[in-house]
Write an enzyme that holds these catalytic residues in place. Structure first.
Site, PDB file in Angstrom:
ATOM      1  CE1 TYR A   1      -2.951  -2.907   0.846  1.00  0.00           C
ATOM      2  CE2 TYR A   1      -2.840  -3.045   2.768  1.00  0.00           C
ATOM      3  CZ  TYR A   1      -3.258  -3.424   1.955  1.00  0.00           C
ATOM      4  OH  TYR A   1      -3.916  -4.708   2.553  1.00  0.00           O
TER       5      TYR A   1
ATOM      6  CD  GLU B   1       7.752 -10.258   5.205  1.00  0.00           C
ATOM      7  OE1 GLU B   1       7.361  -9.061   4.789  1.00  0.00           O
ATOM      8  OE2 GLU B   1       7.425 -11.284   4.443  1.00  0.00           O
TER       9      GLU B   1
ATOM     10  CG  HIS C   1       4.723 -11.721   7.095  1.00  0.00           C
ATOM     11  ND1 HIS C   1       5.698 -10.783   5.479  1.00  0.00           N
ATOM     12  CD2 HIS C   1       3.093 -11.132   6.852  1.00  0.00           C
ATOM     13  CE1 HIS C   1       3.686  -9.951   5.209  1.00  0.00           C
ATOM     14  NE2 HIS C   1       2.727  -9.777   6.146  1.00  0.00           N
TER      15      HIS C   1
END
Lengths: 294, 380
Positions: free
Chosen positions: A162, A212, A250
């Site tokens: 985003y 990441e 995550h």
């Protein structure tokens, strides 16, 4: 043009009658996405704000001819929902479910590859895919995206996606497609799948890649970029300061021993000629600069 | 979640993997009682979730009660790489003819399971991999197909395990794979896997990491969870349902989304600060979540400034701003708060906070500016 989804994509929502399914499914429809049906076992014959609900994906597909499915069901039911979609002839499955056991993901991924080679799974645990102005499947806020290209975005993280969309849109730089591949250990679609599709898409002129810590998908992407990519790529990797051995939110974001560090990924990408940036803002600025120079 | 060795062995036993007779002991008296029950000689092993126990003096052999008491006394309370030993595992010492290595884990790049087997066990597998990579027989296992005994038999031969060990090792590997998959493990590792002089194969150690995402279908994991020695900050955050990891810096971090939270730690570091924590409040956070997050951070005495980094997507920034104000009304926050609010309804959010801004609550337009401000306050 765009990749994976466009104005002709017709979508069913598995789990449309649940609170999340309803919220995001209706937002996707309001964005202009052709959301043609919902599927919830036992709720066939009802509707959600005018969208008809069927008991099975097969039924929904036979009536509507839908080609894509948005899976928004709890973790214990997600694998079965994905396989049901594939069996019914759906070719793009977008699964946003977070918290699916890794062994379920590994089995489901391999069953798709072996039994349904033409099916693309995006996710699980991903924000979805948006081709601005054409189609939005998932939880991305459509209003922060800007139609018209020329940038393609591929990312493992929701909020950083985003952020990237926002920084580009604020500067008047649009996007062809923005793909969130998700933060789980066994993603159905990886960086290379997306980079390859962007490379083949004539309207995409440059690609923003957000990775990441954890795994080695970024390193593999770097090898692929060095060998095949002619379009400029700007990359940002989150987790430079993440401690080893901890899952950073995550399930897939973990440095195992010395493997999966941000530093190694950044070095591999830089060696492949990618513009590697130190923070999301810098990545946005670099991309704007590249696009303006096109 | 990582298991202690004794828990790993209990978990192995559920799947029919042979382990040594033994039990846990939290005191010297208990250790001697267990030793007497399982029979001398015994091995007394420190239960800590960190490698290198042997070198640190955390594993000792005892031939009788006097030695058992002495060793138990020396290991209990021992500090091994920052882990203080509070529990022992006491088991009957095995006669060892050969030491092997076996493990299963996910091969992320290839999206299949990876079995690793070596006839050179008892040492760090990383060392074997570096010095003699050919000594490790790897096996790619299709998760749809699984591991059958026939494949396991070929595998143990390929790895060069002694003839006499092969049948037992193949059976054990099939059981270990079942434990790995049905038991929802991220990792099962046996090092060493031993062959005894009388030809039996069994697991002398157990390293197990469970997949937290599968906890919903494993009620038996509750007892493992109960022994987790967590950072008290992490315990508090878990109780409040927050995704929090304690770190050692002075800037408290609150962000929405795991990627943005990680990125926030990095940016704080880039401008010369260090984060006290990782905290992802997730999507659609309301006042209650924000208050809980601020409360957890407020409990950390090393926090000198708090950086709230929100990018509104589904989460609306005006709601976040209201949440911060509500939180401030409920909790007395010691450190100054710097907010960076962007995305959906950011202007409305900043307007809501405007009348309340001061030396303990401030906003900055970008992530970098906010990081600099928070770090300056923390280092002041």
């Amino acid at each position: 043009m765009s990749i994976f989804v466009d104005e002709n994509t017709t979508v069913i929502v598995q789990g449309l009658t649940g609170s999340q399914g309803r919220f995001h499914g209706l937002r996707n429809r309001d964005y202009g996405t052709k959301v043609v049906a919902g599927v919830t076992p036992g709720k066939g014959g009802t509707d959600v704000d005018g969208i008809p609900v069927y008991n099975t994906v097969a039924e929904a597909v036979s009536v509507t001819g839908a080609t894509a499915s948005f899976v928004v069901v709890p973790p214990p039911f997600a694998s079965a929902a994905i396989l049901e979609a594939a069996q019914a002839g759906i070719t793009l499955i977008v699964c946003i479910t977070e918290g699916i056991p890794a062994h379920d993901e590994a089995r489901t991924y391999n069953r798709l590859v072996e039994e349904f080679p033409g099916v693309r799974l995006l996710g699980p645990n991903c924000p979805g895919v948006i081709s601005p102005g054409k189609c939005n499947i998932g939880i991305t806020a459509g209003e922060i995206a800007l139609a018209g290209g020329p940038v393609g975005i591929v990312s493992r993280s929701g909020t950083l996606t985003y952020q990237a969309l926002y920084e580009l849109s604020q500067q008047g730089v649009g996007q062809t497609t923005c793909v969130g591949i998700g933060g789980d250990p066994v993603p159905g679609t990886n960086f290379i799948d997306c980079l390859s599709a962007f490379q083949d898409d004539p309207d995409t002129k440059a690609v923003m890649m957000i990775g990441e810590i954890g795994g080695s998908e970024e390193e593999r992407a770097a090898e692929w970029i060095a060998a095949h990519m002619t379009k400029p790529v700007v990359a940002y990797i989150a987790g430079v300061t993440a401690p080893p051995g901890r899952k950073m939110g995550h399930a897939g974001a973990i440095i195992s021993g010395t493997k999966g560090t941000a530093q190694a990924k950044m070095a591999a990408l830089a060696a492949a000629g990618v513009h590697v940036c130190q923070n999301p803002t810098e990545a946005g600025e670099k991309m704007v600069e590249l696009v303006r120079a096109l | 979640m990582d298991l202690f060795e004794y828990q790993g062995k209990q978990y192995f036993a559920r799947y029919g993997i042979p382990v040594s007779a033994g039990d846990i002991a939290d005191t010297v008296e208990q250790a001697v009682a267990v030793a007497t029950r399982v029979g001398y000689p015994v091995v007394i092993k420190a239960q800590v979730k960190v490698g290198g126990r042997g070198k640190a003096g955390g594993v000792k052999l005892a031939a009788n009660a006097e030695e058992a008491a002495r060793h138990a006394g020396s290991i209990l309370g021992l500090d091994i790489k920052g882990h203080v030993v509070g529990r022992l595992w006491v088991e009957h010492a095995s006669d060892i003819a050969r030491e092997y290595y076996a493990s299963f884990t996910l091969d992320r790049p290839n999206k299949v399971h990876l079995g690793m087997l070596s006839a050179q066990g008892g040492v760090e597998i990383e060392t074997v991999a570096a010095e003699s990579p050919d000594a490790i027989a790897t096996l790619a296992i299709d998760p749809v197909v699984g591991l059958d005994v026939a494949t396991a038999r070929r595998w143990v031969a390929e790895a060069g395990l002694d003839e006499v060990a092969r049948a037992g090792a193949a059976d054990l590997l099939v059981a270990l794979y079942r434990c790995y998959t049905e038991g929802d493990c991220d990792l099962t590792e046996v090092n060493p896997l031993i062959l005894t002089p009388d030809g039996r194969v069994h697991a002398l150690d157990a390293k197990v990491t469970l997949d937290d995402n599968a906890a919903y279908r494993h009620p038996e994991w509750d007892e493992f969870r109960a022994t987790e020695t967590e950072d008290p900050r992490e315990q508090m955050a878990r109780a409040k349902g927050l995704n929090y990891i304690g770190l050692s810096g002075s800037v408290g971090i609150i962000a929405n989304g795991a990627g943005l939270a990680m990125s926030t730690l990095d940016v704080v570091n880039q401008v010369g600060g260090s984060a006290a924590n990782f905290l992802d409040i997730g999507g659609g956070a309301d006042a209650g979540v924000m208050a809980a997050a601020l409360e957890v951070i407020n409990h950390d005495p090393s926090v000198r400034a708090i950086f709230v980094n929100i990018f509104g997507g589904i989460t609306r920034v005006d709601e976040v701003a209201r949440g911060v104000l509500e939180a401030l009304g409920r909790v007395k926050i010691a450190a100054p708060i710097v907010l960076r609010l962007d995305g959906t309804n950011a202007e409305e959010g900043r307007a809501i906070l405007a009348p309340h801004l001061g030396e303990n609550l401030m906003t900055e337009p970008t992530m970098l500016d906010a990081a600099r401000r928070a770090v300056a306050l923390a280092n002041h």
